[in-house]
Motif scaffolding. Structure first.
Motif, PDB file in Angstrom:
ATOM      1  N   GLY A  88       0.843  -1.187   0.000  1.00 56.88           N
ATOM      2  CA  GLY A  88       0.000   0.000   0.000  1.00 56.88           C
ATOM      3  C   GLY A  88       0.881   1.240   0.000  1.00 56.88           C
ATOM      4  N   GLU A  89       0.255   2.401   0.175  1.00 53.26           N
ATOM      5  CA  GLU A  89       1.031   3.640   0.202  1.00 53.26           C
ATOM      6  C   GLU A  89       1.565   3.895   1.607  1.00 53.26           C
ATOM      7  OE1 GLU A  89       0.744   8.354  -1.150  1.00 53.26           O
ATOM      8  OE2 GLU A  89      -1.071   7.112  -1.093  1.00 53.26           O
ATOM      9  N   ILE A  90       2.824   4.340   1.692  1.00 52.13           N
ATOM     10  CA  ILE A  90       3.420   4.703   2.975  1.00 52.13           C
ATOM     11  C   ILE A  90       2.877   6.069   3.386  1.00 52.13           C
ATOM     12  CG2 ILE A  90       5.564   5.137   4.225  1.00 52.13           C
ATOM     13  CD1 ILE A  90       6.996   3.384   2.141  1.00 52.13           C
ATOM     14  N   MET A  91       2.244   6.127   4.557  1.00 53.73           N
ATOM     15  CA  MET A  91       1.681   7.376   5.078  1.00 53.73           C
ATOM     16  C   MET A  91       2.283   7.662   6.447  1.00 53.73           C
ATOM     17  SD  MET A  91      -2.302   6.938   3.905  1.00 53.73           S
ATOM     18  CE  MET A  91      -2.697   6.442   2.219  1.00 53.73           C
ATOM     19  N   VAL A  92       2.508   8.942   6.725  1.00 54.64           N
ATOM     20  CA  VAL A  92       3.257   9.335   7.918  1.00 54.64           C
ATOM     21  C   VAL A  92       2.576  10.518   8.592  1.00 54.64           C
ATOM     22  CG1 VAL A  92       5.529  10.017   8.806  1.00 54.64           C
ATOM     23  CG2 VAL A  92       5.384   8.668   6.704  1.00 54.64           C
ATOM     24  N   ARG A  93       2.692  10.599   9.930  1.00 50.95           N
ATOM     25  CA  ARG A  93       2.344  11.820  10.651  1.00 50.95           C
ATOM     26  C   ARG A  93       3.194  11.890  11.925  1.00 50.95           C
ATOM     27  NH1 ARG A  93      -3.961  10.448  12.035  1.00 50.95           N
ATOM     28  NH2 ARG A  93      -3.674   8.837  13.628  1.00 50.95           N
ATOM     29  N   PRO A  94       3.448  13.112  12.426  1.00 49.05           N
ATOM     30  CA  PRO A  94       4.327  13.274  13.580  1.00 49.05           C
ATOM     31  C   PRO A  94       3.590  13.125  14.893  1.00 49.05           C
ATOM     32  CG  PRO A  94       3.654  15.412  12.779  1.00 49.05           C
ATOM     33  CD  PRO A  94       3.012  14.397  11.865  1.00 49.05           C
ATOM     34  N   CYS A  95       4.355  12.809  15.934  1.00 53.25           N
ATOM     35  CA  CYS A  95       3.803  12.728  17.289  1.00 53.25           C
ATOM     36  C   CYS A  95       4.192  13.945  18.117  1.00 53.25           C
ATOM     37  CB  CYS A  95       4.302  11.466  17.996  1.00 53.25           C
ATOM     38  SG  CYS A  95       3.787   9.929  17.213  1.00 53.25           S
ATOM     39  N   VAL A  96       4.964  14.852  17.537  1.00 54.72           N
ATOM     40  CA  VAL A  96       5.401  16.044  18.262  1.00 54.72           C
ATOM     41  C   VAL A  96       5.044  17.283  17.454  1.00 54.72           C
ATOM     42  CG1 VAL A  96       7.274  14.886  19.483  1.00 54.72           C
ATOM     43  CG2 VAL A  96       7.718  15.870  17.249  1.00 54.72           C
ATOM     44  N   PRO A  97       4.649  18.368  18.118  1.00 53.48           N
ATOM     45  CA  PRO A  97       4.316  19.593  17.376  1.00 53.48           C
ATOM     46  C   PRO A  97       5.531  20.174  16.683  1.00 53.48           C
ATOM     47  CG  PRO A  97       4.389  20.007  19.752  1.00 53.48           C
ATOM     48  CD  PRO A  97       4.493  18.521  19.574  1.00 53.48           C
ATOM     49  N   GLY A  98       5.331  20.635  15.456  1.00 54.67           N
ATOM     50  CA  GLY A  98       6.420  21.237  14.704  1.00 54.67           C
ATOM     51  C   GLY A  98       7.384  20.241  14.095  1.00 54.67           C
ATOM     52  N   GLY A  99       7.132  18.944  14.281  1.00 52.20           N
ATOM     53  CA  GLY A  99       8.059  17.926  13.789  1.00 52.20           C
ATOM     54  C   GLY A  99       7.839  17.536  12.352  1.00 52.20           C
ATOM     55  N   PHE A 100       7.080  18.336  11.631  1.00 48.36           N
ATOM     56  CA  PHE A 100       6.718  18.046  10.246  1.00 48.36           C
ATOM     57  C   PHE A 100       6.761  19.353   9.480  1.00 48.36           C
ATOM     58  CE2 PHE A 100       3.896  14.959   7.803  1.00 48.36           C
ATOM     59  CZ  PHE A 100       4.632  13.831   8.133  1.00 48.36           C
ATOM     60  N   MET A 101       6.670  19.285   8.178  1.00 53.54           N
ATOM     61  CA  MET A 101       6.596  20.516   7.410  1.00 53.54           C
ATOM     62  C   MET A 101       5.333  21.289   7.794  1.00 53.54           C
ATOM     63  SD  MET A 101       5.217  19.838   3.548  1.00 53.54           S
ATOM     64  CE  MET A 101       3.531  19.335   3.203  1.00 53.54           C
ATOM     65  N   ALA A 102       5.379  22.610   7.575  1.00 54.70           N
ATOM     66  CA  ALA A 102       4.211  23.445   7.853  1.00 54.70           C
ATOM     67  C   ALA A 102       3.333  23.622   6.624  1.00 54.70           C
ATOM     68  CB  ALA A 102       4.660  24.811   8.369  1.00 54.70           C
ATOM     69  N   GLY A 103       3.738  23.011   5.513  1.00 51.03           N
ATOM     70  CA  GLY A 103       2.971  23.108   4.280  1.00 51.03           C
ATOM     71  C   GLY A 103       3.868  23.404   3.106  1.00 51.03           C
ATOM     72  N   TYR A 104       3.272  23.509   1.926  1.00 54.68           N
ATOM     73  CA  TYR A 104       3.988  23.889   0.713  1.00 54.68           C
ATOM     74  C   TYR A 104       3.797  25.380   0.467  1.00 54.68           C
ATOM     75  CZ  TYR A 104       4.370  18.896  -0.496  1.00 54.68           C
ATOM     76  OH  TYR A 104       4.647  17.557  -0.504  1.00 54.68           O
ATOM     77  N   LEU A 105       4.880  26.067   0.172  1.00 50.31           N
ATOM     78  CA  LEU A 105       4.833  27.505  -0.078  1.00 50.31           C
ATOM     79  C   LEU A 105       3.919  27.815  -1.261  1.00 50.31           C
ATOM     80  CD1 LEU A 105       5.968  30.366   0.471  1.00 50.31           C
ATOM     81  CD2 LEU A 105       7.812  29.808  -1.153  1.00 50.31           C
ATOM     82  N   ASN A 106       2.973  28.719  -1.057  1.00 53.60           N
ATOM     83  CA  ASN A 106       2.073  29.215  -2.104  1.00 53.60           C
ATOM     84  C   ASN A 106       1.161  28.136  -2.693  1.00 53.60           C
ATOM     85  OD1 ASN A 106       3.313  31.766  -1.883  1.00 53.60           O
ATOM     86  ND2 ASN A 106       4.875  31.215  -3.393  1.00 53.60           N
TER      87      ASN A 106
END
Length: 531
Positions: free
Chosen positions: A360-378
């Motif tokens: 299947g597809e590999i999906m990820v999410r963080p367990c700590v705040p700020g530990g991931f990107m904040a989004g894509y610019l624009n």
């Protein structure tokens, strides 16, 4: 070891550098392998404060975007640390970018200041529209009329501005996606910090370690995983301006390095060097390799005598969510889930988890705040699409076994990975589609002929009616408009491209077709194993 690991509010490299400058003082933080130039922890802090002061005097403030296009070196680290010290945002540009590949991130991020090496200055000559946002340009090296010398930081008043918050945006790195131009990844300080912390916690980095860094600092691996781990642990780094397969082992032996990282291509290139009597005359205790193919793993352990070879999996957007475990070799897998993240394997159409062992597809999410990107610019739409159902969709297919180890299977998305770079197929097509005689073009990945060498780039071309395309001229055209890593190696002329009912190119069919007897090899450059 940095004392702020347990306090998420202190997850930023400016805070790390401030503390380590007091704790480590005149201990060398980074040494250049080729020149012997050194930067101590105290010098890194003080130089960064002066760079921040110089930028502030040029009108920069917290939150402003400042682009950096420099090779590996101490000035890169001074610029990066100085921008962070000012709480500004570093737009980190790959030093090999040219033409439209360079114009896009400059126009997309619209930085107010650019710090660039004099050797790269000519590439900006025809990019007036893309550089319109620039108020000031600092040049490292030879003087360029109309610009300022980066070396002016030495006389600048040190900045005493407040340190950034963990959730402030530290930098923007560009990464290719499924379609369209590369996307700017908004990376908070905590996200950047976690790249380094993951290495510290999974590789057991201590102040006694020496990290050999030969990957580009314009990527998260070289800058955040390796240099970042060094700073957090209070260790030392040996930094090379550019990877050299022939220089890899001599560098390790001279430096006494205990740790290093390798990508698939680097593993293949190093292991292709002739075996020698000094293959084990190093102090390397651990190597992080992605991917870690079984044949590569065996060679690292048996030929080079490296006790621990760890796999890993991650993206600029997601950090490194999977790591191998020391003392538990599992070559061929990406490792297990790093506890600061959650990982699931799910149906890419429904997002429903699949059974253990199924693809299947590999999906990820963080367990700590700020530990991931904040989004894509624009690109708020792309951000929401990638984050649908509160899981980040990597676009990569994999499976997880009963022991929790994940194996990468294939790419779902049309992104090509070559020489450690993620390359958008549409970027390649856009750079070549106006070549005389080309009616239609599709770029896609085919396997490298070097085991573990990631991908090679192939283009299927439909010629205009009656046109005869000069392949040597096409190769020269590609070389003049594209960085080396993005230039196609193979082309094949076809009467038509395979398409879906909605006229989308069926790249999966092209990849499956691969290299055939009708394929032409453009690689007449006799590329050395020094990329």
């Amino acid at each position: 070891m940095y004392s702020g690991i347990s306090d998420l509010r202190r997850w930023s490299f400016p805070a790390v550098i401030e503390e380590q400058a007091e704790a480590q003082g005149d201990r060398v933080a980074v040494t250049m392998t080729t020149t012997g130039e050194r930067l101590t922890y105290r010098e890194l802090r003080d130089d960064a404060a002066r760079v921040a002061g110089m930028l502030a005097a040029a009108g920069a403030a917290a939150g402003d975007r400042i682009a950096v296009m420099l090779p590996n070196g101490l000035d890169f680290l001074r610029a990066w640390a100085g921008i962070a010290r000012l709480s500004a945002t570093a737009v980190i540009l790959n030093a090999e970018l040219t033409g439209s590949f360079l114009a896009h991130p400059l126009s997309d991020a619209a930085p107010s200041i650019l710090i660039v090496d004099a050797r790269y200055w000519p590439r900006l000559a025809d990019l007036d529209a893309a550089t319109a946002s620039l108020r000031t340009i600092f040049v490292v090296g030879d003087h360029v009329p109309g610009t300022s010398a980066f070396d002016a930081w030495r006389a600048a008043e040190p900045s005493s501005a407040p340190l950034p918050r963990a959730d402030d945006i530290a930098c923007i790195m560009y990464t290719s996606g499924t379609t369209g131009a590369p996307k700017g990844v908004l990376m908070p300080h905590a996200h950047c910090f976690l790249f380094g912390l993951g290495v510290v916690e999974n590789a057991g980095v201590t102040a006694d370690d020496i990290y050999y860094v030969c990957l580009p600092l314009s990527h998260a691996n070289g800058l955040l995983m390796q240099i970042g781990a060094v700073l957090i642990a209070g260790a030392s780094a040996m930094l090379r301006e550019r990877f050299s397969a022939a220089g890899w082992l001599p560098d390790l032996i001279r430096s006494g390095a205990t740790l290093t990282n390798a990508l698939g291509a680097i593993s293949a290139f190093v292991q292709a060097q002739p075996p020698g009597e000094r293959d084990r005359d190093h102090r390397l205790r651990l190597l992080i390799a992605a991917p870690n193919l079984p044949d590569h793993d065996r060679c690292w352990r048996e030929r080079f005598g490296i006790a621990d070879v760890l796999s890993g999996y991650g993206m600029t957007e997601t950090n490194i969510a999977l790591y191998g475990r020391r003392g538990e070799p599992r070559p061929g897998t990406c490792g297990g889930v790093y506890p600061r993240f959650e990982v699931r394997i799910a149906d890419p159409e429904t997002d429903i988890p699949v059974a253990t062992g199924e693809v299947g597809e590999i999906m990820v999410r963080p367990c700590v705040p700020g530990g991931f990107m904040a989004g894509y610019l624009n690109l708020p739409g792309k951000t929401v699409e990638a984050w649908r159902n509160l899981w980040f969709h990597t676009g990569d297919a994999g499976r997880i076994d009963a022991d929790g180890h994940v194996t990468f299977v294939d790419r779902i998305k049309d992104c090509i990975r070559r020489r450690g770079e993620n390359i958008s197929a549409t970027d390649i097509e856009a750079a070549l589609e106006d070549f005389p005689g080309i009616d239609q073009i599709a770029a896609y990945a085919v396997p490298s002929d070097i085991p573990g060498g990631e991908d090679e780039i192939m283009c299927a071309i439909v010629a205009s009616a009656g046109a005869a395309i000069d392949t040597a001229a096409l190769a020269a055209h590609a070389a003049s408009r594209m960085p080396r890593f993005a230039q196609p190696r193979f082309i094949e002329f076809m009467p038509a491209l395979p398409r879906t009912a909605t006229e989308k190119v069926r790249r999966a069919d092209l990849r499956k077709r691969g290299v055939t007897s009708a394929t032409l090899d453009l690689d007449v450059r006799s590329e050395k194993r020094d990329t």
